[in-house]
Design a protein around this motif. Structure first.
Motif, PDB file in Angstrom:
ATOM      1  N   LYS A   5       0.825  -1.200   0.000  1.00 63.68           N
ATOM      2  CA  LYS A   5       0.000   0.000   0.000  1.00 63.68           C
ATOM      3  C   LYS A   5       0.866   1.260   0.000  1.00 63.68           C
ATOM      4  O   LYS A   5       0.559   2.235  -0.662  1.00 63.68           O
ATOM      5  CB  LYS A   5      -0.932  -0.002   1.213  1.00 63.68           C
ATOM      6  CG  LYS A   5      -2.065  -1.019   1.129  1.00 63.68           C
ATOM      7  CD  LYS A   5      -2.971  -0.910   2.345  1.00 63.68           C
ATOM      8  CE  LYS A   5      -4.120  -1.903   2.248  1.00 63.68           C
ATOM      9  NZ  LYS A   5      -5.008  -1.824   3.432  1.00 63.68           N
ATOM     10  N   GLU A   6       1.968   1.226   0.757  1.00 64.86           N
ATOM     11  CA  GLU A   6       2.865   2.379   0.833  1.00 64.86           C
ATOM     12  C   GLU A   6       3.478   2.672  -0.530  1.00 64.86           C
ATOM     13  O   GLU A   6       3.524   3.813  -0.973  1.00 64.86           O
ATOM     14  CB  GLU A   6       3.954   2.105   1.866  1.00 64.86           C
ATOM     15  CG  GLU A   6       4.961   3.244   2.000  1.00 64.86           C
ATOM     16  CD  GLU A   6       6.063   2.907   2.982  1.00 64.86           C
ATOM     17  OE1 GLU A   6       7.164   3.484   2.847  1.00 64.86           O
ATOM     18  OE2 GLU A   6       5.833   2.072   3.873  1.00 64.86           O
ATOM     19  N   ALA A   9       0.807   4.102  -2.871  1.00 65.48           N
ATOM     20  CA  ALA A   9       0.513   5.504  -2.571  1.00 65.48           C
ATOM     21  C   ALA A   9       1.600   6.410  -3.128  1.00 65.48           C
ATOM     22  O   ALA A   9       1.324   7.485  -3.664  1.00 65.48           O
ATOM     23  CB  ALA A   9       0.382   5.689  -1.061  1.00 65.48           C
ATOM     24  N   THR A  12       1.192   6.603  -6.861  1.00 60.15           N
ATOM     25  CA  THR A  12       0.044   7.452  -7.186  1.00 60.15           C
ATOM     26  C   THR A  12       0.410   8.922  -7.060  1.00 60.15           C
ATOM     27  O   THR A  12       0.045   9.740  -7.922  1.00 60.15           O
ATOM     28  CB  THR A  12      -1.139   7.136  -6.256  1.00 60.15           C
ATOM     29  OG1 THR A  12      -1.514   5.760  -6.415  1.00 60.15           O
ATOM     30  CG2 THR A  12      -2.331   8.025  -6.576  1.00 60.15           C
ATOM     31  N   GLN A  45     -11.524  11.380  -7.656  1.00 56.46           N
ATOM     32  CA  GLN A  45     -11.196  12.641  -6.995  1.00 56.46           C
ATOM     33  C   GLN A  45     -10.905  12.449  -5.499  1.00 56.46           C
ATOM     34  O   GLN A  45      -9.951  13.049  -4.984  1.00 56.46           O
ATOM     35  CB  GLN A  45     -12.321  13.652  -7.187  1.00 56.46           C
ATOM     36  CG  GLN A  45     -12.204  14.456  -8.482  1.00 56.46           C
ATOM     37  CD  GLN A  45     -13.221  15.573  -8.544  1.00 56.46           C
ATOM     38  OE1 GLN A  45     -14.413  15.310  -8.635  1.00 56.46           O
ATOM     39  NE2 GLN A  45     -12.754  16.805  -8.494  1.00 56.46           N
ATOM     40  N   PRO A  46     -11.689  11.636  -4.778  1.00 56.17           N
ATOM     41  CA  PRO A  46     -11.342  11.399  -3.360  1.00 56.17           C
ATOM     42  C   PRO A  46      -9.931  10.849  -3.183  1.00 56.17           C
ATOM     43  O   PRO A  46      -9.238  11.193  -2.228  1.00 56.17           O
ATOM     44  CB  PRO A  46     -12.410  10.391  -2.919  1.00 56.17           C
ATOM     45  CG  PRO A  46     -13.582  10.687  -3.783  1.00 56.17           C
ATOM     46  CD  PRO A  46     -12.993  11.030  -5.127  1.00 56.17           C
ATOM     47  N   ALA A  47      -9.498   9.982  -4.111  1.00 53.91           N
ATOM     48  CA  ALA A  47      -8.134   9.448  -4.021  1.00 53.91           C
ATOM     49  C   ALA A  47      -7.118  10.557  -4.228  1.00 53.91           C
ATOM     50  O   ALA A  47      -6.074  10.593  -3.565  1.00 53.91           O
ATOM     51  CB  ALA A  47      -7.936   8.347  -5.062  1.00 53.91           C
ATOM     52  N   TYR A  49      -7.649  13.746  -3.525  1.00 53.52           N
ATOM     53  CA  TYR A  49      -7.701  14.604  -2.336  1.00 53.52           C
ATOM     54  C   TYR A  49      -7.046  13.954  -1.118  1.00 53.52           C
ATOM     55  O   TYR A  49      -6.758  14.640  -0.135  1.00 53.52           O
ATOM     56  CB  TYR A  49      -9.156  14.967  -2.018  1.00 53.52           C
ATOM     57  CG  TYR A  49      -9.765  15.942  -3.002  1.00 53.52           C
ATOM     58  CD1 TYR A  49      -9.052  17.065  -3.430  1.00 53.52           C
ATOM     59  CD2 TYR A  49     -11.046  15.744  -3.504  1.00 53.52           C
ATOM     60  CE1 TYR A  49      -9.599  17.961  -4.334  1.00 53.52           C
ATOM     61  CE2 TYR A  49     -11.611  16.636  -4.410  1.00 53.52           C
ATOM     62  CZ  TYR A  49     -10.871  17.749  -4.820  1.00 53.52           C
ATOM     63  OH  TYR A  49     -11.420  18.632  -5.718  1.00 53.52           O
ATOM     64  N   HIS A  50      -6.801  12.684  -1.193  1.00 53.57           N
ATOM     65  CA  HIS A  50      -6.041  12.019  -0.124  1.00 53.57           C
ATOM     66  C   HIS A  50      -4.603  12.543  -0.092  1.00 53.57           C
ATOM     67  O   HIS A  50      -3.969  12.588   0.961  1.00 53.57           O
ATOM     68  CB  HIS A  50      -6.049  10.505  -0.348  1.00 53.57           C
ATOM     69  CG  HIS A  50      -5.181   9.756   0.626  1.00 53.57           C
ATOM     70  ND1 HIS A  50      -5.531   9.551   1.942  1.00 53.57           N
ATOM     71  CD2 HIS A  50      -3.958   9.165   0.462  1.00 53.57           C
ATOM     72  CE1 HIS A  50      -4.580   8.875   2.547  1.00 53.57           C
ATOM     73  NE2 HIS A  50      -3.613   8.622   1.682  1.00 53.57           N
ATOM     74  N   HIS A  51      -4.095  12.963  -1.278  1.00 58.87           N
ATOM     75  CA  HIS A  51      -2.717  13.452  -1.387  1.00 58.87           C
ATOM     76  C   HIS A  51      -2.631  14.981  -1.346  1.00 58.87           C
ATOM     77  O   HIS A  51      -1.651  15.532  -0.845  1.00 58.87           O
ATOM     78  CB  HIS A  51      -2.097  12.942  -2.688  1.00 58.87           C
ATOM     79  CG  HIS A  51      -1.945  11.464  -2.751  1.00 58.87           C
ATOM     80  ND1 HIS A  51      -0.895  10.788  -2.167  1.00 58.87           N
ATOM     81  CD2 HIS A  51      -2.739  10.500  -3.313  1.00 58.87           C
ATOM     82  CE1 HIS A  51      -1.018   9.494  -2.380  1.00 58.87           C
ATOM     83  NE2 HIS A  51      -2.127   9.293  -3.067  1.00 58.87           N
ATOM     84  N   PRO A  53      -5.046  18.739  -0.812  1.00 64.04           N
ATOM     85  CA  PRO A  53      -6.347  19.268  -0.400  1.00 64.04           C
ATOM     86  C   PRO A  53      -7.099  20.011  -1.501  1.00 64.04           C
ATOM     87  O   PRO A  53      -8.318  20.106  -1.454  1.00 64.04           O
ATOM     88  CB  PRO A  53      -5.987  20.229   0.745  1.00 64.04           C
ATOM     89  CG  PRO A  53      -4.576  20.647   0.455  1.00 64.04           C
ATOM     90  CD  PRO A  53      -3.930  19.430  -0.145  1.00 64.04           C
TER      91      PRO A  53
END
Length: 202
Positions: A5-6, A9, A12, A45-47, A49-51, A53
């Motif tokens: 996962k790290e 991320a 991404t 988009q939520p993904a 916004y995880h990175h 704001p």
């Protein structure tokens, strides 16, 4: 599983930045939405916004990385090369290899689209990565006698002039590596020849 996962991320994040840089530099800040960036990255988009704001945060990170990479490259040029002509040629070569010709869009966006509270920070980045290395090269070259001291063009004004010359030699778009390298070698040598030898017939 956590390690996977790290890495995902991190990949991404790199994809978002690379995609955003291409879109912003091609179409401008205002024309690009976070939805467009997310779609071209193949994420939601939520993904995104995880990175980051918001869109401005993405743009600032794109600019920060461009200038950070430039500053690192310029530091190596100054450390590894003492000759003024060699420095100017290598700085010009790097600019041509790593920048597109029309940077007007980026500077317009930085001036009119980015919140004023960030402009001084961006100015500091630009001074460290672009202006100061050329200014140092010219100032040291004048002190050593490699570069002629001119009352009509003190070091600061001469620095802006040299940067504008470099900008004028940038290709309008990305080229294949070998073609761009040949172009960069030719134009960086031309720039040095004009700066140090001029066009006046002796």
């Amino acid at each position: 599983m956590a390690r996977k996962k790290e890495v995902s991320a991190e990949q991404t994040l790199r994809t978002i930045i690379a995609t955003a840089e291409r879109l912003f530099m091609t179409h401008g800040y205002r024309a690009i939405s976070t939805r467009r960036i997310a779609e071209e990255c193949g994420i939601t988009q939520p993904a995104l916004y995880h990175h980051f704001p918001n869109k401005q945060a993405i743009y600032l990170e794109v600019v920060r990385l461009i200038m950070s990479e430039t500053e690192e490259a310029m530091t190596h040029v100054l450390q590894d090369h003492a000759d003024s002509k060699d420095r100017i040629q290598r700085i010009s070569y790097f600019m041509i290899m790593n920048h597109q010709g029309d940077m007007t869009q980026m500077f317009h966006d930085l001036q009119f689209e980015i919140a004023e509270e960030h402009r001084q920070t961006i100015q500091d980045w630009w001074m460290r990565s672009y202006f100061n290395p050329v200014m140092q090269t010219l100032t040291e070259g004048i002190a050593k006698g490699d570069i002629k001291s001119m009352s009509t063009a003190p070091p600061m004004e001469l620095t802006f002039f040299v940067l504008e010359m470099m900008k004028s030699f940038l290709p309008p778009s990305k080229q294949e590596y070998d073609a761009r390298r040949t172009f960069a070698e030719k134009k960086s040598k031309m720039l040095v020849d004009i700066l140090f030898n001029g066009i006046e017939k002796k």
